[in-house]
Each structure stands twice: as structure tokens, then as C-alpha cells.
Design a protein around this motif. Structure first.
Motif, PDB file in Angstrom:
ATOM      1  N   PRO A  68      46.551  38.203  61.953  1.00 33.21           N
ATOM      2  CA  PRO A  68      45.701  38.172  60.766  1.00 33.21           C
ATOM      3  C   PRO A  68      44.245  37.843  61.100  1.00 33.21           C
ATOM      4  CG  PRO A  68      46.988  36.175  60.901  1.00 33.21           C
ATOM      5  CD  PRO A  68      47.456  37.062  62.018  1.00 33.21           C
ATOM      6  N   LEU A  69      43.344  38.356  60.283  1.00 33.00           N
ATOM      7  CA  LEU A  69      41.938  37.953  60.332  1.00 33.00           C
ATOM      8  C   LEU A  69      41.744  36.913  59.246  1.00 33.00           C
ATOM      9  CD1 LEU A  69      40.318  41.498  60.580  1.00 33.00           C
ATOM     10  CD2 LEU A  69      40.685  39.870  62.440  1.00 33.00           C
ATOM     11  N   ARG A  70      40.787  36.019  59.423  1.00 29.20           N
ATOM     12  CA  ARG A  70      40.513  34.995  58.422  1.00 29.20           C
ATOM     13  C   ARG A  70      39.067  35.125  57.960  1.00 29.20           C
ATOM     14  NH1 ARG A  70      44.620  33.264  61.342  1.00 29.20           N
ATOM     15  NH2 ARG A  70      46.283  32.186  60.254  1.00 29.20           N
ATOM     16  N   PHE A  71      38.864  34.983  56.649  1.00 26.31           N
ATOM     17  CA  PHE A  71      37.549  35.094  56.047  1.00 26.31           C
ATOM     18  C   PHE A  71      37.286  33.894  55.158  1.00 26.31           C
ATOM     19  CE2 PHE A  71      38.841  39.453  56.873  1.00 26.31           C
ATOM     20  CZ  PHE A  71      37.713  39.980  57.484  1.00 26.31           C
ATOM     21  N   ILE A  72      36.003  33.554  55.018  1.00 18.50           N
ATOM     22  CA  ILE A  72      35.585  32.510  54.087  1.00 18.50           C
ATOM     23  C   ILE A  72      34.732  33.187  53.032  1.00 18.50           C
ATOM     24  CG2 ILE A  72      34.249  30.391  53.792  1.00 18.50           C
ATOM     25  CD1 ILE A  72      34.992  29.682  56.686  1.00 18.50           C
ATOM     26  N   LYS A  73      35.127  33.075  51.772  1.00 17.70           N
ATOM     27  CA  LYS A  73      34.421  33.712  50.652  1.00 17.70           C
ATOM     28  C   LYS A  73      34.479  32.802  49.433  1.00 17.70           C
ATOM     29  CE  LYS A  73      33.830  37.541  52.929  1.00 17.70           C
ATOM     30  NZ  LYS A  73      32.558  37.890  53.481  1.00 17.70           N
ATOM     31  N   ARG A  74      33.719  33.176  48.402  1.00 20.77           N
ATOM     32  CA  ARG A  74      33.681  32.418  47.148  1.00 20.77           C
ATOM     33  C   ARG A  74      34.497  33.154  46.077  1.00 20.77           C
ATOM     34  NH1 ARG A  74      30.373  28.406  45.543  1.00 20.77           N
ATOM     35  NH2 ARG A  74      28.943  28.820  47.270  1.00 20.77           N
ATOM     36  N   VAL A  75      35.294  32.398  45.315  1.00 11.22           N
ATOM     37  CA  VAL A  75      36.066  32.955  44.206  1.00 11.22           C
ATOM     38  C   VAL A  75      35.124  33.139  43.016  1.00 11.22           C
ATOM     39  CG1 VAL A  75      37.937  32.525  42.551  1.00 11.22           C
ATOM     40  CG2 VAL A  75      38.218  31.875  44.958  1.00 11.22           C
ATOM     41  N   VAL A  76      35.037  34.378  42.514  1.00 11.54           N
ATOM     42  CA  VAL A  76      34.175  34.640  41.359  1.00 11.54           C
ATOM     43  C   VAL A  76      34.965  35.032  40.115  1.00 11.54           C
ATOM     44  CG1 VAL A  76      32.085  35.160  42.678  1.00 11.54           C
ATOM     45  CG2 VAL A  76      33.695  36.993  42.140  1.00 11.54           C
ATOM     46  N   ALA A  77      36.220  35.416  40.275  1.00  8.77           N
ATOM     47  CA  ALA A  77      37.063  35.738  39.113  1.00  8.77           C
ATOM     48  C   ALA A  77      38.509  35.382  39.445  1.00  8.77           C
ATOM     49  CB  ALA A  77      36.945  37.206  38.740  1.00  8.77           C
ATOM     50  N   VAL A  78      39.223  34.916  38.421  1.00  9.92           N
ATOM     51  CA  VAL A  78      40.607  34.458  38.595  1.00  9.92           C
ATOM     52  C   VAL A  78      41.540  35.364  37.791  1.00  9.92           C
ATOM     53  CG1 VAL A  78      39.865  32.083  39.051  1.00  9.92           C
ATOM     54  CG2 VAL A  78      40.416  32.765  36.709  1.00  9.92           C
ATOM     55  N   PRO A  79      42.853  35.216  37.965  1.00  8.57           N
ATOM     56  CA  PRO A  79      43.796  36.096  37.278  1.00  8.57           C
ATOM     57  C   PRO A  79      43.577  36.132  35.759  1.00  8.57           C
ATOM     58  CG  PRO A  79      44.957  34.783  38.907  1.00  8.57           C
ATOM     59  CD  PRO A  79      43.550  34.263  38.847  1.00  8.57           C
ATOM     60  N   GLY A  80      43.692  37.351  35.207  1.00  9.06           N
ATOM     61  CA  GLY A  80      43.543  37.533  33.767  1.00  9.06           C
ATOM     62  C   GLY A  80      42.117  37.836  33.328  1.00  9.06           C
ATOM     63  N   GLU A  81      41.181  37.799  34.256  1.00  6.38           N
ATOM     64  CA  GLU A  81      39.783  38.066  33.904  1.00  6.38           C
ATOM     65  C   GLU A  81      39.392  39.483  34.313  1.00  6.38           C
ATOM     66  OE1 GLU A  81      37.796  33.659  34.110  1.00  6.38           O
ATOM     67  OE2 GLU A  81      37.703  34.866  35.932  1.00  6.38           O
ATOM     68  N   THR A  82      38.232  39.908  33.806  1.00  2.00           N
ATOM     69  CA  THR A  82      37.631  41.153  34.257  1.00  2.00           C
ATOM     70  C   THR A  82      36.331  40.804  34.964  1.00  2.00           C
ATOM     71  OG1 THR A  82      36.441  41.476  32.181  1.00  2.00           O
ATOM     72  CG2 THR A  82      38.613  42.530  32.384  1.00  2.00           C
ATOM     73  N   ILE A  83      35.984  41.587  35.967  1.00  2.00           N
ATOM     74  CA  ILE A  83      34.744  41.371  36.699  1.00  2.00           C
ATOM     75  C   ILE A  83      34.006  42.694  36.841  1.00  2.00           C
ATOM     76  CG2 ILE A  83      35.950  41.554  38.906  1.00  2.00           C
ATOM     77  CD1 ILE A  83      33.738  39.708  40.071  1.00  2.00           C
ATOM     78  N   ALA A  84      32.709  42.606  36.761  1.00  4.25           N
ATOM     79  CA  ALA A  84      31.836  43.749  37.036  1.00  4.25           C
ATOM     80  C   ALA A  84      30.578  43.191  37.680  1.00  4.25           C
ATOM     81  CB  ALA A  84      31.500  44.492  35.749  1.00  4.25           C
ATOM     82  N   ILE A  85      29.845  44.050  38.363  1.00  2.00           N
ATOM     83  CA  ILE A  85      28.532  43.664  38.871  1.00  2.00           C
ATOM     84  C   ILE A  85      27.554  44.682  38.328  1.00  2.00           C
ATOM     85  CG2 ILE A  85      27.093  43.258  40.892  1.00  2.00           C
ATOM     86  CD1 ILE A  85      29.612  42.543  42.451  1.00  2.00           C
TER      87      ILE A  85
END
Length: 156
Positions: A68-85
Motif C-alpha cells: 500500500p501507499l500512504r497519503f496525508i490529506k484533509r477531510v472536506v466532506a463526510v458520508p451523506g454530503e455532497t461536494i463540489a468545487i
């Protein structure tokens, strides 16, 4: 002398168990989390077995690849939500998200995406690069290994 060696062995054992099961020191590689985390910063990550997602969490997740590869990122949306940019601004459930830790990149665009159960949407804080050159998107919560509790910078 024997007592001192016994105490030393216990301390080393406790340290190994802590790193294995509780806290994972992780060195940042790459610049995807600039300006929050720089290359070679040390992140203290609290290991999680059942990750309960929260907005803004900085997480370490693994890929399903072998190895596996490992990444560090920020959570911007959680289950049940919608996201757009839109024009570089992250919009969750039709509401702009304040992101004081980064500068929006007006070239970033993402169509409306639903975040299904058991997944989170993650993005790095470095928005200076084009969106298609970043590792971002939906991540299964079962692949989240740790949540950042603090970071230490070698140099200021």
C-alpha cells in the motif's frame, strides 16, 4: 544493574507498543499539504481502528494496493454530503466551506459529487497545482489508519 536493565526493557517495550498501536510518528513526503505541512515535517498521528469522520481532520490513509501507499490529506466532506468545487472554492451541501489554511485556486472545478456511506472526500491543502495533478477524491473509511494530533517542523 539488573533492575535498571529491566526498567529500560519495559520502557522500550512500552514505546514500541505505543508506536505500533496508539501513536504513529510520520514524516511528510511531498508538498501536497502546504502550507499546513511541509516536506520532512513530523506528524504525530493517532491510530484509529474505526474512523469516525469529521470535517477538517488531517488523516493518513492507505491505498488498497499491495504494497500500500500512504497519503496525508484533509477531510472536506463526510458520508451523506455532497461536494463540489466552484472557482476554487469547496462547496459542501451547497454551502461554501471556510478554509483559512489554504488559498483557493480559481482554476479548480469539480462537479457535484455525493459522498456515500463508508467514504470521505479528501483534498490536500496545496491548491497551487492543477486539480488533475493532485491526489484527491473519495476514500473508504476502512482505509483510514490515523488522524493527526500534532506536527513538528524541523526548521521554521
Amino acid at each position: 544493574m539488573r533492575k535498571a536493565l529491566w526498567i529500560l526493557a519495559l520502557l522500550i517495550g512500552a514505546g514500541v507498543l505505543t508506536v505500533k498501536f496508539i501513536i504513529a510518528p510520520t514524516v511528510v513526503v511531498g508538498d501536497s499539504m502546504l502550507p499546513t505541512l511541509r516536506p520532512w515535517d513530523v506528524c504525530w498521528m493517532r491510530r484509529v481502528s474505526n474512523y469516525a469522520p469529521q470535517h477538517g481532520d488531517v488523516i493518513m490513509f492507505r491505498t488498497a494496493d499491495d504494497p500500500p501507499l500512504r497519503f496525508i490529506k484533509r477531510v472536506v466532506a463526510v458520508p451523506g454530503e455532497t461536494i463540489a468545487i466552484r472557482s476554487g472554492r469547496v462547496v459542501v451541501n451547497q454551502q461554501p466551506v471556510p478554509e483559512p489554511y489554504t488559498t483557493p485556486n480559481p482554476t479548480w472545478e469539480l462537479t457535484l459529487t455525493n459522498v456515500p456511506a463508508g467514504r470521505v472526500y479528501v483534498i490536500g491543502d496545496n491548491r497551487e497545482v492543477p486539480l488533475d495533478l493532485t491526489v484527491q477524491g473519495l476514500v473508504a473509511t476502512r482505509l483510514v489508519e490515523a488522524r493527526m494530533v500534532s506536527a513538528w517542523r524541523w526548521k521554521k
